[in-house]
Design a protein around this motif. Structure first.
Motif, PDB file in Angstrom:
ATOM      1  N   GLN A  90      -6.874   8.758  12.287  1.00 54.32           N
ATOM      2  CA  GLN A  90      -7.133   8.571  13.819  1.00 54.32           C
ATOM      3  C   GLN A  90      -5.497   9.167  14.266  1.00 54.32           C
ATOM      4  O   GLN A  90      -4.603   8.488  13.668  1.00 54.32           O
ATOM      5  CB  GLN A  90      -7.534   7.364  14.599  1.00 54.32           C
ATOM      6  N   ASN A  91      -5.554   9.778  15.270  1.00 60.27           N
ATOM      7  CA  ASN A  91      -4.104   9.938  16.148  1.00 60.27           C
ATOM      8  C   ASN A  91      -3.978   9.043  17.341  1.00 60.27           C
ATOM      9  O   ASN A  91      -5.218   9.052  18.178  1.00 60.27           O
ATOM     10  CB  ASN A  91      -4.123  11.609  16.644  1.00 60.27           C
ATOM     11  N   PHE A  92      -3.006   8.291  17.383  1.00 59.56           N
ATOM     12  CA  PHE A  92      -2.790   7.370  18.369  1.00 59.56           C
ATOM     13  C   PHE A  92      -1.731   7.476  19.071  1.00 59.56           C
ATOM     14  O   PHE A  92      -0.656   7.001  18.368  1.00 59.56           O
ATOM     15  CB  PHE A  92      -3.142   5.938  18.267  1.00 59.56           C
ATOM     16  N   MET A  93      -1.227   7.954  20.369  1.00 56.38           N
ATOM     17  CA  MET A  93       0.146   8.098  20.719  1.00 56.38           C
ATOM     18  C   MET A  93       1.129   8.718  19.881  1.00 56.38           C
ATOM     19  O   MET A  93       2.259   8.170  19.708  1.00 56.38           O
ATOM     20  CB  MET A  93       0.514   6.796  21.157  1.00 56.38           C
ATOM     21  N   GLY A  94       0.780   9.821  19.302  1.00 59.60           N
ATOM     22  CA  GLY A  94       1.767  10.603  18.480  1.00 59.60           C
ATOM     23  C   GLY A  94       1.455   9.890  17.071  1.00 59.60           C
ATOM     24  O   GLY A  94       2.414  10.523  16.093  1.00 59.60           O
ATOM     25  N   MET A  95       0.871   8.825  16.717  1.00 53.97           N
ATOM     26  CA  MET A  95       0.886   8.469  15.287  1.00 53.97           C
ATOM     27  C   MET A  95      -0.233   8.489  14.770  1.00 53.97           C
ATOM     28  O   MET A  95      -1.322   8.485  15.269  1.00 53.97           O
ATOM     29  CB  MET A  95       1.159   6.900  15.174  1.00 53.97           C
ATOM     30  N   THR A  96      -0.481   8.934  13.341  1.00 53.20           N
ATOM     31  CA  THR A  96      -1.484   8.957  12.594  1.00 53.20           C
ATOM     32  C   THR A  96      -1.821   7.727  11.806  1.00 53.20           C
ATOM     33  O   THR A  96      -0.995   7.577  10.971  1.00 53.20           O
ATOM     34  CB  THR A  96      -1.315  10.246  11.647  1.00 53.20           C
ATOM     35  N   MET A  97      -2.944   7.267  11.786  1.00 51.34           N
ATOM     36  CA  MET A  97      -3.516   6.071  11.384  1.00 51.34           C
ATOM     37  C   MET A  97      -4.476   6.347  10.469  1.00 51.34           C
ATOM     38  O   MET A  97      -5.494   6.947  10.711  1.00 51.34           O
ATOM     39  CB  MET A  97      -3.927   4.842  12.442  1.00 51.34           C
ATOM     40  N   GLN A  98      -4.257   6.016   9.292  1.00 49.02           N
ATOM     41  CA  GLN A  98      -5.325   6.185   8.135  1.00 49.02           C
ATOM     42  C   GLN A  98      -5.988   4.873   7.562  1.00 49.02           C
ATOM     43  O   GLN A  98      -5.456   3.827   7.504  1.00 49.02           O
ATOM     44  CB  GLN A  98      -4.633   6.962   6.909  1.00 49.02           C
ATOM     45  N   SER A  99      -7.249   5.000   7.324  1.00 50.79           N
ATOM     46  CA  SER A  99      -7.974   3.603   6.791  1.00 50.79           C
ATOM     47  C   SER A  99      -9.304   3.970   5.772  1.00 50.79           C
ATOM     48  O   SER A  99      -9.516   5.274   6.304  1.00 50.79           O
ATOM     49  CB  SER A  99      -8.209   2.799   8.041  1.00 50.79           C
ATOM     50  N   ASN A 100      -9.449   3.098   5.095  1.00 44.76           N
ATOM     51  CA  ASN A 100     -10.623   3.333   4.194  1.00 44.76           C
ATOM     52  C   ASN A 100     -11.991   2.677   4.809  1.00 44.76           C
ATOM     53  O   ASN A 100     -11.759   1.594   5.369  1.00 44.76           O
ATOM     54  CB  ASN A 100     -10.465   2.954   2.706  1.00 44.76           C
ATOM     55  N   GLN A 101     -13.153   3.506   5.086  1.00 44.16           N
ATOM     56  CA  GLN A 101     -14.160   2.848   5.450  1.00 44.16           C
ATOM     57  C   GLN A 101     -15.426   3.110   4.592  1.00 44.16           C
ATOM     58  O   GLN A 101     -15.400   4.280   3.657  1.00 44.16           O
ATOM     59  CB  GLN A 101     -14.572   3.492   6.850  1.00 44.16           C
ATOM     60  N   PRO A 102     -16.501   2.242   4.772  1.00 42.34           N
ATOM     61  CA  PRO A 102     -17.594   2.503   3.645  1.00 42.34           C
ATOM     62  C   PRO A 102     -18.198   3.620   3.826  1.00 42.34           C
ATOM     63  O   PRO A 102     -18.284   4.316   5.225  1.00 42.34           O
ATOM     64  CB  PRO A 102     -18.391   1.316   4.071  1.00 42.34           C
ATOM     65  N   CYS A 103     -18.625   4.432   3.115  1.00 40.90           N
ATOM     66  CA  CYS A 103     -19.118   5.938   3.092  1.00 40.90           C
ATOM     67  C   CYS A 103     -20.313   5.795   4.016  1.00 40.90           C
ATOM     68  O   CYS A 103     -21.583   5.178   4.080  1.00 40.90           O
ATOM     69  CB  CYS A 103     -19.546   6.432   1.866  1.00 40.90           C
ATOM     70  N   PRO A 104     -20.461   6.478   5.173  1.00 43.75           N
ATOM     71  CA  PRO A 104     -21.525   6.524   6.180  1.00 43.75           C
ATOM     72  C   PRO A 104     -22.737   7.121   5.803  1.00 43.75           C
ATOM     73  O   PRO A 104     -23.813   6.794   6.307  1.00 43.75           O
ATOM     74  CB  PRO A 104     -21.097   7.334   7.342  1.00 43.75           C
ATOM     75  N   LYS A 105     -22.786   7.972   4.678  1.00 42.04           N
ATOM     76  CA  LYS A 105     -23.903   8.549   4.077  1.00 42.04           C
ATOM     77  C   LYS A 105     -24.760   7.811   3.119  1.00 42.04           C
ATOM     78  O   LYS A 105     -25.990   7.183   3.109  1.00 42.04           O
ATOM     79  CB  LYS A 105     -23.604   9.646   3.665  1.00 42.04           C
ATOM     80  N   CYS A 106     -23.882   6.974   2.156  1.00 46.88           N
ATOM     81  CA  CYS A 106     -24.511   6.296   1.043  1.00 46.88           C
ATOM     82  C   CYS A 106     -24.471   4.884   1.275  1.00 46.88           C
ATOM     83  O   CYS A 106     -24.976   3.914   0.659  1.00 46.88           O
ATOM     84  CB  CYS A 106     -24.167   6.751  -0.297  1.00 46.88           C
ATOM     85  N   GLY A 107     -23.432   4.394   2.200  1.00 45.72           N
ATOM     86  CA  GLY A 107     -22.978   2.972   2.529  1.00 45.72           C
ATOM     87  C   GLY A 107     -22.361   2.165   1.413  1.00 45.72           C
ATOM     88  O   GLY A 107     -22.050   1.163   1.457  1.00 45.72           O
ATOM     89  N   GLY A 108     -21.983   2.819   0.378  1.00 45.15           N
ATOM     90  CA  GLY A 108     -21.086   2.251  -0.824  1.00 45.15           C
ATOM     91  C   GLY A 108     -22.072   1.341  -1.426  1.00 45.15           C
ATOM     92  O   GLY A 108     -21.536   0.310  -2.085  1.00 45.15           O
TER      93      GLY A 108
END
Length: 192
Positions: free
Chosen positions: A74-92
């Protein structure tokens, strides 16, 4: 089981399971075997950790490529923020929570608050990783007359002034039964 040595890394702490058992003063002194019930995460017996429905072939998720997570950006005020999320397709998914029973050998002389480690009895590993460990923490119920100081067991015996002054033979309770103990004459209060 024995702990691993060298540089080999064990299972992640999140894979470990902690359970508590309460035992009597005598059980702690002599050792015992107890059955405990605890909850742990196991590999699903239907899909064997693949996440596939029963009767279907497991397929690697095309969205997360089998990792169970996706990296979002995600881009927020010129900064790029990265995070790991559970896969939306298989749910992990691929793991389920189950209650299990396990027999634990409590060694003689265990102290209150000590833990017994059972290798590989914790939560199932993620993405083929090793299972965690089960740590059983022991709580010892207080005894009505005995107290413990390290390996020593103490008991307070009230005696009369005459017994202290003239001496006497007492029946003293121990964790192994009663014994005769001769009190010498002139014994002072608080003598051990």
């Amino acid at each position: 089981g024995a702990s691993s040595s060298g540089r080999r890394r064990g299972p992640a702490k999140g894979q470990n399971v902690v359970s508590e058992i309460e035992i009597s003063f005598e059980d702690a002194a002599f050792g015992c075997e107890r059955e405990i019930a605890f909850s742990r995460i196991e590999t699903c017996s239907t899909c064997h950790g693949s996440g596939a429905k029963e009767g279907t072939s497991p397929q690697t998720c095309t969205y997360c490529h089998g990792t169970g997570t996706v990296r979002t950006q995600q881009n927020f005020m010129g900064m790029t923020m990265q995070s790991n999320q559970p896969c939306p397709k298989c749910g992990g998914q691929g793991r389920v929570r189950k209650t299990r029973k396990f027999k634990v050998n409590i060694p003689a002389g265990i102290d209150d608050g000590q833990s017994i480690q059972q290798r590989g009895q914790g939560n199932a590993g993620v993405n083929g990783g090793p299972a965690g460990d089960l740590f059983v923490t022991v709580a010892i119920r207080p005894h009505p007359i005995f107290t413990r100081n390290g390996s020593d067991v103490h008991v307070d015996i009230p005696i009369s002034f005459a017994q202290a002054a003239l001496g006497d033979t007492l029946q003293v309770p121990t964790i192994d039964g009663r014994i005769e103990y001769k009190i010498p004459e002139g014994t002072q209060t608080g003598t051990t």
